[in-house]
Write an enzyme that holds these catalytic residues in place. Structure first.
Site, PDB file in Angstrom:
ATOM      1  N   CYS A  33       9.800 -18.226   6.252  1.00 27.37           N
ATOM      2  CA  CYS A  33       9.762 -19.689   6.183  1.00 27.37           C
ATOM      3  C   CYS A  33      11.140 -20.338   6.259  1.00 27.37           C
ATOM      4  O   CYS A  33      11.444 -21.008   7.236  1.00 27.37           O
ATOM      5  CB  CYS A  33       9.033 -20.124   4.921  1.00 27.37           C
ATOM      6  SG  CYS A  33       7.277 -19.786   5.053  1.00 27.37           S
ATOM      7  N   PHE A  63       2.242 -24.883   0.966  1.00 23.70           N
ATOM      8  CA  PHE A  63       3.458 -24.704   0.166  1.00 23.70           C
ATOM      9  C   PHE A  63       3.448 -23.407  -0.640  1.00 23.70           C
ATOM     10  O   PHE A  63       4.290 -23.211  -1.504  1.00 23.70           O
ATOM     11  CB  PHE A  63       3.641 -25.896  -0.784  1.00 23.70           C
ATOM     12  CG  PHE A  63       3.742 -27.204  -0.051  1.00 23.70           C
ATOM     13  CD1 PHE A  63       4.905 -27.541   0.624  1.00 23.70           C
ATOM     14  CD2 PHE A  63       2.671 -28.077  -0.002  1.00 23.70           C
ATOM     15  CE1 PHE A  63       5.004 -28.741   1.323  1.00 23.70           C
ATOM     16  CE2 PHE A  63       2.762 -29.280   0.691  1.00 23.70           C
ATOM     17  CZ  PHE A  63       3.927 -29.610   1.349  1.00 23.70           C
ATOM     18  N   LEU A  64       2.464 -22.537  -0.398  1.00 21.16           N
ATOM     19  CA  LEU A  64       2.393 -21.295  -1.191  1.00 21.16           C
ATOM     20  C   LEU A  64       3.637 -20.458  -0.972  1.00 21.16           C
ATOM     21  O   LEU A  64       4.292 -20.543   0.064  1.00 21.16           O
ATOM     22  CB  LEU A  64       1.136 -20.496  -0.854  1.00 21.16           C
ATOM     23  CG  LEU A  64       0.931 -19.901   0.549  1.00 21.16           C
ATOM     24  CD1 LEU A  64       1.774 -18.662   0.794  1.00 21.16           C
ATOM     25  CD2 LEU A  64      -0.523 -19.578   0.760  1.00 21.16           C
TER      26      LEU A  64
HETATM   27  N1  LIG Z   1       4.361 -16.837   4.788  1.00 24.34           N
HETATM   28  C1  LIG Z   1       4.576 -17.882   4.007  1.00 24.34           C
HETATM   29  O1  LIG Z   1       5.049 -17.775   2.863  1.00 24.34           O
HETATM   30  C2  LIG Z   1       4.222 -19.267   4.502  1.00 24.34           C
HETATM   31  C3  LIG Z   1       4.147 -20.321   3.563  1.00 24.34           C
HETATM   32  C4  LIG Z   1       3.820 -21.593   4.040  1.00 24.34           C
HETATM   33  C5  LIG Z   1       3.613 -21.813   5.390  1.00 24.34           C
HETATM   34  N2  LIG Z   1       3.720 -20.765   6.275  1.00 24.34           N
HETATM   35  C6  LIG Z   1       3.451 -21.026   7.687  1.00 24.34           C
HETATM   36  O2  LIG Z   1       2.119 -20.582   7.956  1.00 24.34           O
HETATM   37  C7  LIG Z   1       2.036 -20.018   9.265  1.00 24.34           C
HETATM   38  C8  LIG Z   1       1.535 -18.594   9.190  1.00 24.34           C
HETATM   39  O3  LIG Z   1       2.459 -17.823   8.435  1.00 24.34           O
HETATM   40  P1  LIG Z   1       2.124 -16.331   7.995  1.00 24.34           P
HETATM   41  O4  LIG Z   1       3.253 -15.873   7.152  1.00 24.34           O
HETATM   42  O5  LIG Z   1       0.746 -16.259   7.489  1.00 24.34           O
HETATM   43  O6  LIG Z   1       2.194 -15.604   9.415  1.00 24.34           O
HETATM   44  P2  LIG Z   1       1.600 -14.180   9.819  1.00 24.34           P
HETATM   45  O7  LIG Z   1       2.361 -13.757  11.009  1.00 24.34           O
HETATM   46  O8  LIG Z   1       1.578 -13.302   8.618  1.00 24.34           O
HETATM   47  O9  LIG Z   1       0.090 -14.494  10.203  1.00 24.34           O
HETATM   48  C9  LIG Z   1      -0.320 -15.128  11.388  1.00 24.34           C
HETATM   49  C10 LIG Z   1      -1.543 -14.374  11.881  1.00 24.34           C
HETATM   50  O10 LIG Z   1      -2.187 -15.118  12.922  1.00 24.34           O
HETATM   51  C11 LIG Z   1      -2.736 -14.178  13.828  1.00 24.34           C
HETATM   52  N3  LIG Z   1      -3.072 -14.875  15.088  1.00 24.34           N
HETATM   53  C12 LIG Z   1      -2.255 -15.334  16.059  1.00 24.34           C
HETATM   54  N4  LIG Z   1      -2.993 -15.918  17.041  1.00 24.34           N
HETATM   55  C13 LIG Z   1      -4.296 -15.831  16.676  1.00 24.34           C
HETATM   56  C14 LIG Z   1      -5.532 -16.248  17.252  1.00 24.34           C
HETATM   57  N5  LIG Z   1      -5.577 -16.860  18.430  1.00 24.34           N
HETATM   58  N6  LIG Z   1      -6.684 -15.981  16.597  1.00 24.34           N
HETATM   59  C15 LIG Z   1      -6.657 -15.321  15.395  1.00 24.34           C
HETATM   60  N7  LIG Z   1      -5.534 -14.904  14.815  1.00 24.34           N
HETATM   61  C16 LIG Z   1      -4.349 -15.167  15.420  1.00 24.34           C
HETATM   62  C17 LIG Z   1      -1.633 -13.136  13.942  1.00 24.34           C
HETATM   63  O11 LIG Z   1      -2.106 -11.924  14.477  1.00 24.34           O
HETATM   64  C18 LIG Z   1      -1.200 -13.013  12.490  1.00 24.34           C
HETATM   65  O12 LIG Z   1      -1.927 -12.007  11.808  1.00 24.34           O
HETATM   66  C19 LIG Z   1       3.436 -20.164   9.859  1.00 24.34           C
HETATM   67  O13 LIG Z   1       3.495 -21.371  10.583  1.00 24.34           O
HETATM   68  C20 LIG Z   1       4.328 -20.239   8.635  1.00 24.34           C
HETATM   69  O14 LIG Z   1       5.515 -20.946   8.868  1.00 24.34           O
HETATM   70  C21 LIG Z   1       4.005 -19.499   5.850  1.00 24.34           C
END
Ligand SMILES: NC(=O)c1ccc[n+]([C@@H]2O[C@H](COP(=O)([O-])OP(=O)(O)OC[C@H]3O[C@@H](n4cnc5c(N)ncnc54)[C@H](O)[C@@H]3O)[C@@H](O)[C@H]2O)c1
Length: 459
Positions: A276, A151-152
């Site tokens: 999100c 939830f961050l």
């Molecule tokens: N950004 C937010 O504020 C937030 C908050 C809560 C939940 N989420 C959820 O969390 C998840 C990630 O979001 P994010 O913003 O961090 O995305 P992001 O795109 O910033 O980060 C995802 C990372 O995973 C890496 N990746 C993909 N496949 C990989 C693998 N096989 N091995 C290693 N690394 C791999 C990508 O290169 C990327 O750097 C999503 O499902 C998002 O909905 C995001």
């Protein structure tokens, strides 16, 4: 505990650094070679307040390192999957990165692993993960799958991770629950060396909610969709206020004083964005559709949000009349303040529309310009807010960074072609602006024009 975090994005890097901060041994993997190289060289691939400091501390204490996913999977007791789940063209969440990690775990890991979905995923993804881990397992892998939605909020991710309102875990096995309680114990009890505050002892404990996997998955999508609904609701109220001459700020204040409603997420503006809310609303609509439930309420939430950009551009057009060739200044490009994230940012959509209208677009954002440059090279990127405003026919506030509020308005007035501010976030000080000779147009409220004042006095 030995924990691997897969994916070093906004969520993964924060998770890895904070878990190391509270005492675990963490291996964070990243598949993007450039990002991984940066992290291994001590360079941050994203901007997030406090994160660099926490990462550096954890690395120098020997509790955090970065490397390849194969190695991370082989090493840990618990594996947190934090890869992206972007939207597909039909609105479904793209789970291909999750699936590929699951296959790798099934093939590479032997012995027991707790696999934790932290990425936002549709309900029943946990069940699919269990099935596919079984199908592809070759090395005698024993595992539990748990959901632990995150939830961050970007911009306050370290604070949110270390001092959350709630930690939700969805488990179908007591071993998984026990391990997750152990992992989060320092946060639940708020006993750890806090990198942000001096007096954390006074903070309230975080709620720890245990559910089944499917309910935990649903909590995340339901919570984000509800927040999106609140934003679209107040944006419609703002439209109504504009039509009848009322003030949405006052209306929101009056609504928010009711504790059943609350005042947060009642700020009208240019719509919600980021990685999100837009994609989670779309995914939730699709989940409901596929389950035979008509969640058309959320379709309307999405439609209202999509119209915000158009609505804002109409305000600009109404003021400037002909757009072509005029110089416009954008303050802010990130989807919200304190982040460099421009994914699904309304500011980017507005910039694209204004460029398509052949306006001269100048912009300044304290952190997001590097990312925006690759997407929109046609914009003139400036060194500060004043430079961006030079010769502008209007200044648009698109992201409410604190530094924009502290502008020297009298100085700004000497730089612009026309002293006009269109505030897409209702964040600027109306009185200071009008006193400095600016015309002010906000969202859903009475607009202010200093030039009207002498006329009114004479009458
Ligand atoms: N950004 C937010 O504020 C937030 C908050 C809560 C939940 N989420 C959820 O969390 C998840 C990630 O979001 P994010 O913003 O961090 O995305 P992001 O795109 O910033 O980060 C995802 C990372 O995973 C890496 N990746 C993909 N496949 C990989 C693998 N096989 N091995 C290693 N690394 C791999 C990508 O290169 C990327 O750097 C999503 O499902 C998002 O909905 C995001």
């Amino acid at each position: 505990m030995k924990i691997s975090v897969i994916g070093a994005g906004y969520v993964g890097l924060t998770t890895a650094a904070c878990l190391a901060q509270i005492g675990h041994d963490v291996f964070c993997s990243e598949s993007d070679k450039q990002k991984l190289g940066m992290l291994q060289a001590g360079v941050m691939p994203v901007f997030e307040p406090h994160l660099e400091h926490v990462v550096k501390n954890a690395c120098s204490a020997g509790r955090l390192r970065f490397g390849a996913t194969e190695e991370a999977i082989g090493w840990a007791d618990a594996i947190f999957i934090c890869v992206g789940t972007p939207p597909l063209a039909n609105g479904d969440a793209d789970l291909s990165a999750i699936e590929s990690v699951a296959r790798m775990i099934a093939k590479r890991a032997s012995g027991y692993r707790l696999i934790v979905e932290k990425s936002t995923v549709p309900v029943q993804t946990g069940a699919q993960l269990r099935k596919h881990l079984l199908v592809h397992s070759t090395n005698g892998l024993k595992y539990d799958v748990a959901s632990n939605p995150e939830f961050l909020r970007e911009g306050t991710s370290v604070e949110d991770f270390l001092h959350p309102d709630r930690i939700v875990i969805g488990v179908d096995a007591s071993r998984a629950e026990k391990m997750l309680r152990e992992i989060y114990e320092p946060i639940i009890d708020q006993i750890f060396d806090c990198p942000i505050h001096d007096a954390c002892g006074q903070r309230k404990e975080s709620a720890f909610l245990v559910t089944d996997t499917g309910s935990a998955e649903l909590i995340k999508h339901a919570a984000n969709s509800f927040l999106a609904m609140k934003i679209s609701f107040i944006n419609m109220v703002a439209n109504l206020c504009e039509a009848v001459g009322a003030d949405v700020t006052k209306v929101a204040q009056g609504m928010g004083l009711d504790p059943r409603i609350g005042s947060t997420f009642l700020n009208p503006g240019i719509g919600f964005g980021g990685f999100c809310l837009p994609k989670d609303v779309q995914a939730f609509i699709r989940i409901a559709e596929k389950s035979g439930c008509d969640f058309s309420l959320l379709k309307e939430v999405e439609t209202i949000n999509q119209r915000r950009v158009e609505h804002f551009v109409e305000k600009i057009r109404k003021e400037l009349w002909v757009l072509r060739g005029k110089r416009i200044c954008l303050w802010g490009l990130a989807f919200k303040p304190n982040t460099d994230d421009i994914r699904f940012a309304p500011a980017i959509a507005i910039a694209k529309t204004l460029l398509a209208e052949r306006m001269q677009v100048r912009a300044f954002d304290p952190q997001a310009m590097e990312k925006a440059k690759t997407l929109l090279p046609e914009i003139t990127y400036c060194n500060n807010a004043y430079e961006a405003a030079e010769g502008a026919d209007a200044v648009l506030l698109l992201t409410e960074w604190e530094e924009f509020r502290r502008t020297d308005w009298c100085h700004l007035a000497t730089l612009v072609e026309r002293p006009l501010i269109i505030d897409g976030r209702n964040a600027l000080p109306l009185e200071d602006l009008t006193r400095s000779g600016f015309e002010y147009i906000g969202i859903g409220g009475p607009s202010a024009s200093p030039r009207l004042e002498p006329v009114m006095i004479r009458v």
